[in-house]
Design a protein around this motif. Structure first.
Motif, short mmCIF file in Angstrom:
data_model
loop_
_atom_site.label_atom_id
_atom_site.label_comp_id
_atom_site.label_asym_id
_atom_site.label_seq_id
_atom_site.Cartn_x
_atom_site.Cartn_y
_atom_site.Cartn_z
N TRP A 109 -21.08 -17.48 -7.26
CA TRP A 109 -20.58 -16.65 -6.32
C TRP A 109 -21.44 -16.01 -5.22
O TRP A 109 -22.54 -16.09 -5.64
CB TRP A 109 -19.96 -15.12 -7.22
N PRO A 110 -21.10 -15.21 -4.44
CA PRO A 110 -22.04 -14.91 -3.22
C PRO A 110 -23.08 -13.94 -3.64
O PRO A 110 -24.22 -14.49 -2.98
CB PRO A 110 -21.05 -14.03 -2.37
N GLU A 111 -23.01 -13.28 -4.52
CA GLU A 111 -24.13 -12.24 -5.04
C GLU A 111 -25.16 -13.11 -6.17
O GLU A 111 -26.03 -12.39 -6.51
CB GLU A 111 -23.63 -10.83 -5.50
N TYR A 112 -24.63 -14.36 -6.58
CA TYR A 112 -25.36 -14.87 -7.63
C TYR A 112 -26.76 -14.92 -7.15
O TYR A 112 -27.35 -15.68 -6.13
CB TYR A 112 -24.64 -16.16 -8.10
N LYS A 113 -27.78 -14.96 -8.22
CA LYS A 113 -29.18 -15.12 -8.08
C LYS A 113 -29.77 -15.46 -9.41
O LYS A 113 -29.59 -14.67 -10.50
CB LYS A 113 -29.97 -13.99 -7.55
N GLY A 114 -30.15 -16.70 -9.64
CA GLY A 114 -30.54 -17.19 -10.67
C GLY A 114 -32.05 -16.69 -11.28
O GLY A 114 -32.97 -16.31 -10.48
N HIS A 138 -23.10 -22.18 -18.80
CA HIS A 138 -24.20 -21.60 -18.26
C HIS A 138 -24.06 -20.21 -17.31
O HIS A 138 -25.02 -19.82 -16.75
CB HIS A 138 -25.09 -22.59 -17.51
N GLY A 139 -22.89 -19.66 -17.69
CA GLY A 139 -22.44 -18.53 -16.92
C GLY A 139 -22.45 -18.57 -15.35
O GLY A 139 -22.22 -17.61 -14.38
N TYR A 140 -22.01 -19.84 -14.91
CA TYR A 140 -21.60 -20.19 -13.62
C TYR A 140 -19.93 -19.83 -13.43
O TYR A 140 -19.36 -19.42 -14.61
CB TYR A 140 -21.58 -21.80 -13.30
N LEU A 141 -19.71 -19.68 -12.27
CA LEU A 141 -18.20 -19.20 -12.28
C LEU A 141 -16.96 -19.50 -13.06
O LEU A 141 -16.34 -18.77 -13.75
CB LEU A 141 -17.82 -19.33 -10.53
N GLY A 164 -17.68 -23.13 -1.83
CA GLY A 164 -18.32 -22.71 -3.05
C GLY A 164 -19.95 -22.33 -2.76
O GLY A 164 -20.22 -22.21 -1.58
N TYR A 165 -20.57 -21.74 -3.73
CA TYR A 165 -21.87 -21.01 -3.70
C TYR A 165 -22.77 -21.66 -4.76
O TYR A 165 -22.41 -21.91 -5.99
CB TYR A 165 -21.69 -19.52 -3.95
N GLY A 166 -23.69 -22.20 -4.32
CA GLY A 166 -25.03 -22.73 -5.04
C GLY A 166 -25.70 -21.96 -5.87
O GLY A 166 -25.77 -20.82 -5.80
N SER A 167 -26.34 -22.62 -6.92
CA SER A 167 -27.03 -21.84 -7.88
C SER A 167 -28.52 -21.38 -7.56
O SER A 167 -29.21 -20.61 -7.87
CB SER A 167 -27.09 -22.34 -9.31
N ASN A 168 -28.86 -22.23 -6.36
CA ASN A 168 -30.18 -21.98 -5.72
C ASN A 168 -30.07 -22.61 -4.32
O ASN A 168 -28.96 -23.07 -3.83
CB ASN A 168 -31.22 -22.58 -6.67
#
Length: 324
Positions: free
Chosen positions: A91-96, A151-154, A53-57
């Motif tokens: 997801w891969p392009e996510y940036k908080g 919170h808009g996560y995947l 998976g992909y982290g939020s930060n």
């Protein structure tokens, strides 16, 4: 606020950043040990990323076979609370967004495009990784598994018809997976009751009705999308806290046979008896004061230090910790 023995107390999950290369360190073990027992039913480790998976930060922890995870769950259990863990992915392009309120309509539009046309095959791959994360969590001693679908996560996008054409398939498969663990561990789902965009929220009147058909033991009520308005996730004003409380209690009273977790901060102005199907979730006050359950006068003063990502830091801090 009046609570009975039926109303459980949860230490709600928070992404502390207490780890090295995605693995917990001694800070996390101590942090959760200090915030377990003392009347806390379950202490939840926050925002832990599932395998692949992909982290939020960049400070997120990743569930794995590393022995440190067992040390975290044992520290919680030894104090008398149920060891809990919240699993998530972006997801891969996510940036908080480091700002608390988005200044661009593009942030809203982006959410509507991320998984709009996702295939059932891609959903299956995600859920395979989620199930692997659940299995790793159980093998590491965690006995309450929370799925982060807020919170808009995947996962929050995949279960919502506004963002995913195949949302019904996602709900069906998620229901099947959670039912496997029905008699193995407790489970909960964190979800955003409101997004914070009026024209979208008006289209979600049946949203929870569909979620309630899932077989989770608890539903953790939250609000907002991180990249739209963080004030809805971390409300501070009296008006926002009261609005959050009223919306939460309306839902809780509409679904009396469903167990909910609701924010403790929103209950500051509530003088009534907490419904039997409502359970108290405390986060910021316990961050500020691990003894908050027995010393409620010493609580979060809303200094904002705990929002470490928005401040450009790598891990959780609190000004209260430096006061002797």
């Amino acid at each position: 606020m009046k609570i009975s023995n039926d109303n459980k107390i949860f230490f709600l999950p928070v992404n502390t950043g207490y780890g090295i290369d995605g693995i917990p360190d001694e800070r996390l073990i101590k942090f959760h040990s200090d915030r377990s027992g003392n009347g806390i039913y379950c202490s939840l480790v926050g925002n832990v990323v599932v395998p692949h998976g992909y982290g939020s930060n960049n400070s997120c922890l990743y569930i794995s076979k590393d022995k440190e995870w067992m040390s975290v769950s044992k520290a919680i259990k030894d104090k008398g609370s149920i060891p809990g863990i919240q699993l998530s992915s972006t997801w891969p392009e996510y940036k908080g967004n480091k700002n608390f309120v988005s200044s661009s309509k593009l942030d809203i539009d982006n959410y509507q495009n991320i998984v709009k046309d996702i295939s059932t095959n891609s959903i299956d791959k995600l859920l395979y990784n989620l199930q692997k994360g659940i299995e790793l969590s159980i093998s590491n001693g965690f006995r309450h598994i929370q799925i982060h679908a807020a919170h808009g996560y995947l996962i929050s996008l995949l279960i919502d018809k506004l963002f995913c054409d195949n949302y019904q398939y996602m709900l069906k498969r998620l229901r099947e997976i959670i039912s496997i663990y029905k008699n193995v561990v407790e489970t909960s789902l964190r979800f955003s009751l409101l997004i914070g965009v009026q024209n979208l929220d008006k289209q979600r009147s049946e949203f929870f009705k569909e979620l309630n058909e899932l077989s989770f033991d608890f539903f953790d009520i939250s609000f907002g999308f991180y990249n739209i308005n963080k004030n809805m996730i971390y409300p501070e004003s009296t008006s926002m806290l009261k609005s959050r409380l009223n919306n939460s209690l309306d839902l809780i009273n509409d679904y009396k046979s469903t167990n909910f977790i609701l924010s403790g901060r929103s209950l500051y102005w509530y003088d009534g008896q907490l419904p039997e199907n409502a359970h108290l979730g405390i986060c910021r006050d316990l961050i500020a004061n691990p003894e908050f359950i027995t010393n409620k006068n010493n609580k979060c003063d809303q200094c904002g230090d705990c929002h470490y990502y928005s401040r450009g830091e790598n891990s959780l801090t609190c000004s209260k910790w430096n006061l002797g």
